[in-house]
Design a protein around this motif. Structure first.
Motif, mmCIF file in Angstrom:
data_model
loop_
_atom_site.group_PDB
_atom_site.id
_atom_site.type_symbol
_atom_site.label_atom_id
_atom_site.label_comp_id
_atom_site.label_asym_id
_atom_site.label_seq_id
_atom_site.Cartn_x
_atom_site.Cartn_y
_atom_site.Cartn_z
ATOM 1 N N ALA A 29 5.975 18.415 8.595
ATOM 2 C CA ALA A 29 6.758 19.652 8.584
ATOM 3 C C ALA A 29 6.092 20.692 9.476
ATOM 4 O O ALA A 29 6.761 21.404 10.224
ATOM 5 C CB ALA A 29 6.895 20.177 7.150
ATOM 6 N N ALA A 30 4.764 20.764 9.427
ATOM 7 C CA ALA A 30 4.035 21.722 10.260
ATOM 8 C C ALA A 30 4.163 21.356 11.739
ATOM 9 O O ALA A 30 4.308 22.248 12.589
ATOM 10 C CB ALA A 30 2.567 21.762 9.842
ATOM 11 N N ARG A 31 4.123 20.062 12.064
ATOM 12 C CA ARG A 31 4.295 19.652 13.469
ATOM 13 C C ARG A 31 5.668 20.052 13.988
ATOM 14 O O ARG A 31 5.815 20.503 15.131
ATOM 15 C CB ARG A 31 4.080 18.142 13.615
ATOM 16 N N LYS A 32 6.710 19.872 13.175
ATOM 17 C CA LYS A 32 8.061 20.250 13.598
ATOM 18 C C LYS A 32 8.143 21.760 13.789
ATOM 19 O O LYS A 32 8.752 22.242 14.732
ATOM 20 C CB LYS A 32 9.101 19.768 12.586
ATOM 21 N N TRP A 33 7.536 22.549 12.880
ATOM 22 C CA TRP A 33 7.543 24.001 13.024
ATOM 23 C C TRP A 33 6.900 24.390 14.347
ATOM 24 O O TRP A 33 7.429 25.212 15.099
ATOM 25 C CB TRP A 33 6.809 24.662 11.849
ATOM 26 N N VAL A 34 5.746 23.797 14.680
ATOM 27 C CA VAL A 34 5.055 24.102 15.934
ATOM 28 C C VAL A 34 5.920 23.705 17.129
ATOM 29 O O VAL A 34 6.011 24.439 18.119
ATOM 30 C CB VAL A 34 3.673 23.404 15.975
ATOM 31 N N GLU A 35 6.567 22.549 17.051
ATOM 32 C CA GLU A 35 7.453 22.109 18.141
ATOM 33 C C GLU A 35 8.582 23.111 18.354
ATOM 34 O O GLU A 35 8.842 23.533 19.488
ATOM 35 C CB GLU A 35 8.033 20.733 17.813
ATOM 36 N N TRP A 36 9.252 23.509 17.276
ATOM 37 C CA TRP A 36 10.351 24.467 17.405
ATOM 38 C C TRP A 36 9.850 25.821 17.880
ATOM 39 O O TRP A 36 10.498 26.495 18.673
ATOM 40 C CB TRP A 36 11.106 24.590 16.089
ATOM 41 N N PHE A 37 8.676 26.238 17.403
ATOM 42 C CA PHE A 37 8.110 27.511 17.850
ATOM 43 C C PHE A 37 7.855 27.462 19.356
ATOM 44 O O PHE A 37 8.163 28.410 20.077
ATOM 45 C CB PHE A 37 6.822 27.826 17.091
ATOM 46 N N GLY A 38 7.310 26.351 19.844
ATOM 47 C CA GLY A 38 7.056 26.210 21.273
ATOM 48 C C GLY A 38 8.320 26.237 22.107
ATOM 49 O O GLY A 38 8.329 26.729 23.237
ATOM 50 N N LEU A 39 9.411 25.716 21.576
ATOM 51 C CA LEU A 39 10.673 25.686 22.306
ATOM 52 C C LEU A 39 11.475 26.974 22.177
ATOM 53 O O LEU A 39 12.122 27.418 23.131
ATOM 54 C CB LEU A 39 11.538 24.518 21.814
#
Length: 79
Positions: free
Chosen positions: A26-36
């Motif tokens: 879940a944290a990896r997805k949050w970071v991915e979306w934050f980066g995009l």
């Protein structure tokens, strides 16, 4: 599912949501979306919460961050 990550392009609008049993994906997805999509000045909201037993939620991360609100009555006093 204990961890939810959500992406909204307009606050209160429809969202893309992911659910995971553990925090790391879940944290990896949050970071991915934050980066995009975590661009200052946009209406994008990205959140990650832990689902608690009994139906409550514990916020973990949010973009944009909510402003700190001092507790009621803790403001500076003028004597």
């Amino acid at each position: 599912m204990p961890f939810t990550t959500a992406l909204q392009f307009v606050p209160g609008g429809p969202c893309v949501t992911g659910y995971w049993e553990t925090e790391p994906p879940a944290a990896r997805k949050w970071v991915e979306w934050f980066g995009l999509y975590g661009v200052p000045g946009t209406t994008t909201v990205i959140t990650m919460v832990e689902q608690l037993p009994g139906g409550g939620e514990r916020p973990i991360k949010r973009w944009p961050p909510l402003p700190d609100v001092p507790p009621a009555g803790s403001g500076d006093r003028i004597a």
